[in-house]
Scaffold this motif. Structure first.
Motif, PDB file in Angstrom:
ATOM      1  N   LYS A 279      68.345  31.009  94.148  1.00  0.00           N
ATOM      2  CA  LYS A 279      69.066  31.852  93.192  1.00  0.00           C
ATOM      3  C   LYS A 279      68.158  32.017  91.977  1.00  0.00           C
ATOM      4  CE  LYS A 279      74.010  31.630  94.067  1.00  0.00           C
ATOM      5  NZ  LYS A 279      73.972  31.101  95.420  1.00  0.00           N
ATOM      6  N   TRP A 282      68.778  32.533  85.028  1.00  0.00           N
ATOM      7  CA  TRP A 282      69.946  33.193  84.421  1.00  0.00           C
ATOM      8  C   TRP A 282      69.667  34.629  83.987  1.00  0.00           C
ATOM      9  CZ3 TRP A 282      69.348  34.778  79.360  1.00  0.00           C
ATOM     10  CH2 TRP A 282      68.290  34.220  78.652  1.00  0.00           C
ATOM     11  N   LEU A 285      70.029  36.690  87.051  1.00  0.00           N
ATOM     12  CA  LEU A 285      71.197  36.370  87.872  1.00  0.00           C
ATOM     13  C   LEU A 285      72.140  37.559  88.008  1.00  0.00           C
ATOM     14  CD1 LEU A 285      72.087  33.818  89.377  1.00  0.00           C
ATOM     15  CD2 LEU A 285      73.497  33.222  87.391  1.00  0.00           C
ATOM     16  N   GLY A 289      73.885  39.233  91.363  1.00  0.00           N
ATOM     17  CA  GLY A 289      75.307  39.535  91.529  1.00  0.00           C
ATOM     18  C   GLY A 289      75.548  40.998  91.844  1.00  0.00           C
ATOM     19  N   LYS A 292      74.980  41.819  95.412  1.00  0.00           N
ATOM     20  CA  LYS A 292      76.047  41.337  96.289  1.00  0.00           C
ATOM     21  C   LYS A 292      77.189  42.336  96.448  1.00  0.00           C
ATOM     22  CE  LYS A 292      75.674  36.294  95.971  1.00  0.00           C
ATOM     23  NZ  LYS A 292      76.032  35.969  97.352  1.00  0.00           N
ATOM     24  N   SER A 366      76.851  37.738  86.647  1.00  0.00           N
ATOM     25  CA  SER A 366      76.224  36.416  86.805  1.00  0.00           C
ATOM     26  C   SER A 366      77.166  35.454  87.498  1.00  0.00           C
ATOM     27  CB  SER A 366      75.815  35.873  85.430  1.00  0.00           C
ATOM     28  OG  SER A 366      74.852  36.712  84.822  1.00  0.00           O
ATOM     29  N   ALA A 369      77.343  36.223  91.187  1.00  0.00           N
ATOM     30  CA  ALA A 369      76.199  35.689  91.930  1.00  0.00           C
ATOM     31  C   ALA A 369      76.545  34.384  92.641  1.00  0.00           C
ATOM     32  CB  ALA A 369      75.014  35.476  90.994  1.00  0.00           C
ATOM     33  N   TYR A 370      77.577  33.675  92.152  1.00  0.00           N
ATOM     34  CA  TYR A 370      78.013  32.409  92.759  1.00  0.00           C
ATOM     35  C   TYR A 370      79.332  32.581  93.515  1.00  0.00           C
ATOM     36  CZ  TYR A 370      74.466  29.986  90.004  1.00  0.00           C
ATOM     37  OH  TYR A 370      73.275  29.548  89.470  1.00  0.00           O
ATOM     38  N   GLN A 371      79.628  33.803  93.935  1.00  0.00           N
ATOM     39  CA  GLN A 371      80.938  34.072  94.532  1.00  0.00           C
ATOM     40  C   GLN A 371      81.226  33.219  95.760  1.00  0.00           C
ATOM     41  OE1 GLN A 371      79.345  36.015  98.016  1.00  0.00           O
ATOM     42  NE2 GLN A 371      81.520  35.961  97.597  1.00  0.00           N
ATOM     43  N   GLU A 372      80.208  32.931  96.571  1.00  0.00           N
ATOM     44  CA  GLU A 372      80.449  32.114  97.761  1.00  0.00           C
ATOM     45  C   GLU A 372      80.691  30.655  97.391  1.00  0.00           C
ATOM     46  OE1 GLU A 372      75.940  31.992  97.204  1.00  0.00           O
ATOM     47  OE2 GLU A 372      77.590  33.424  96.925  1.00  0.00           O
ATOM     48  N   ASN A 373      80.178  30.232  96.231  1.00  0.00           N
ATOM     49  CA  ASN A 373      80.370  28.846  95.797  1.00  0.00           C
ATOM     50  C   ASN A 373      81.724  28.620  95.145  1.00  0.00           C
ATOM     51  OD1 ASN A 373      77.205  29.594  95.110  1.00  0.00           O
ATOM     52  ND2 ASN A 373      77.440  27.668  96.218  1.00  0.00           N
ATOM     53  N   ILE A 374      82.281  29.666  94.516  1.00  0.00           N
ATOM     54  CA  ILE A 374      83.546  29.507  93.801  1.00  0.00           C
ATOM     55  C   ILE A 374      84.712  30.179  94.521  1.00  0.00           C
ATOM     56  CG2 ILE A 374      82.434  29.237  91.565  1.00  0.00           C
ATOM     57  CD1 ILE A 374      82.916  32.138  90.974  1.00  0.00           C
TER      58      ILE A 374
END
Length: 408
Positions: A279, A282, A285, A289, A292, A366, A369-374
């Motif tokens: 990834k 920042w 980032l 996103g 995605k 940003s 960018a972490y959508q699969e993690n959250i």
């Protein structure tokens, strides 16, 4: 000694003309100074790292292993008594440099300090930001571990997606198809010689123009000091503050570097055929996103050699459009009268609303960018990327127009 020098260099005249320059006192002015100090720290720590680094991908024997020379030199630097912490200070100074430039630009934007006669310094500031980003990106490859090579390869791929000129431009910047044998020396030259020189020239031009035009100053000074600059002189008061701030910045970076180690090259290992999960930092980032949420089916064939696909849209076209609007900010403001004082949100609610919506757009992407993690779905992420900036604009505009805020 002073008398002897004064007779030859006319130090009294220099003192009256430059050292007595007034600097307005406002906490947001320190963002620009922190950017300057971060660059100085980058140069100091970079010189130290130069003595141990080898910009080559050739294989060398380290114990029973054959490793790229650049990667092996990073391991050797890490093994030095101060090597690893100096590397980390250099890393965090680069992040602080970028962050302080961005905060400084936001201060200039929200206070209207980009207006006539300061348009040139607004554009110089944007060039500084772009130069700092490229300098940081070029330094990303230098450890030459699996992580940095993978991340740089993504940059090469995005650059190659520019319609018509992408492949030629990418091969020129990266010295051939990545990873070419000459990419490390090329990026080393970017990071150590070319970009520091460009940044130094831009900083010098920025400071000279600022001294010539003077700062904008807080609005509350206007009623009693119309047409004048209220503040403290460069020498000794402002200089004392600057030295104090420089030492605080340096100390802060050392503390962060001591307690928060980053990019452990020995953990990632040398480049291999397998690609680690990467990834971006920042400041990139939001582009990650954006990539995605753009549908994969959105493809336009302009010609046999030019295709507009999600990568070119999210990585090149949309960022370029956004940057164009930022460049045009002084022109779009249509300000004919010189601006000498900082403006407030209540005086320009539309500008304030667009600024807040712009910030929320970047923060939202940003997070996406972490959508699969959250646990965010792509469809919901698309809704958020549109809805949050729009709501931010409406709420910010309403707050700026509010009478109570105006009185405050």
């Amino acid at each position: 000694m002073y008398k002897w020098l004064n007779e030859r260099l006319d130090l009294d005249r220099f003192n009256k003309k430059f050292l007595r320059k007034a600097f307005p006192v406002h906490p947001t002015y320190f963002f620009g100074e922190i950017a300057l100090f971060s660059f100085v720290i980058l140069v100091i720590t970079g010189i130290y790292l130069l003595f141990g680094y080898e910009a080559s991908s050739k294989l060398v024997e380290v114990g029973s292993q054959k490793l790229p020379a650049a990667y092996a030199s990073i391991l050797a630097i890490n093994a030095q008594p101060l090597g690893m912490i100096i590397r980390y200070v250099h890393h965090f100074a680069a992040h602080l440099f970028l962050a302080s430039i961005m905060l400084h630009l936001l201060r200039v934007y929200f206070s209207g300090s980009y207006k006539k006669p300061r348009e040139i310094n607004w554009w110089i500031g944007l060039l500084l930001l772009g130069s700092a980003i490229f300098a940081s990106f070029s330094g990303y490859l230098l450890p030459y571990d699996a992580f940095s090579v993978t991340a740089t390869n993504i940059g090469y791929y995005l650059a190659s997606q520019i319609p018509w000129i992408g492949h030629s431009l990418a091969n020129f910047v990266f010295n051939g198809a990545f990873p070419s044998p000459g990419v490390l020396p090329r990026f080393f030259a970017y990071h150590v010689v070319i970009m520091p020189l460009i940044i130094s020239l831009l900083l010098g031009a920025h400071l000279i123009i600022m001294i010539k035009q003077k700062h904008t100053q807080p609005k509350e000074n206007k009623k009693d000091y119309e047409g004048s600059i209220l503040g403290i002189p460069l020498w000794p008061q402002q200089t004392t503050l600057m030295i104090f701030l420089f030492l605080i910045t340096f100390g802060f970076l050392f503390i962060i570097a001591s307690f928060y180690p980053v990019h452990p090259s020995q953990y990632f290992g040398p480049p291999t055929n397998s690609t680690p999960m990467v990834k971006p930092d920042w400041y990139f980032l939001w582009i990650y996103g954006l990539l995605k949420i753009i549908p994969n089916t959105f493809v336009i064939h302009l010609s046999k050699s030019a295709v507009i696909d999600p990568e070119s849209i999210g990585g090149i076209i949309i960022p370029s459009i956004i940057m164009l609007f930022i460049v045009l900010v002084p022109i779009l403001s249509k300000s004919n009268q010189p601006t000498y004082y900082m403006e407030t949100p209540k005086s320009h609610p539309v500008r304030f609303a667009f600024g807040i919506a712009f910030i929320s757009f970047f923060i939202t992407l940003s997070v996406v960018a972490y959508q699969e993690n959250i646990g965010l779905s792509i469809s919901f992420s698309r809704i958020l990327a549109f809805l949050i900036p729009v709501l931010s604009w409406i709420i910010s505009y309403a707050l700026a127009k509010n009478k109570k805020m105006a009185k405050g």
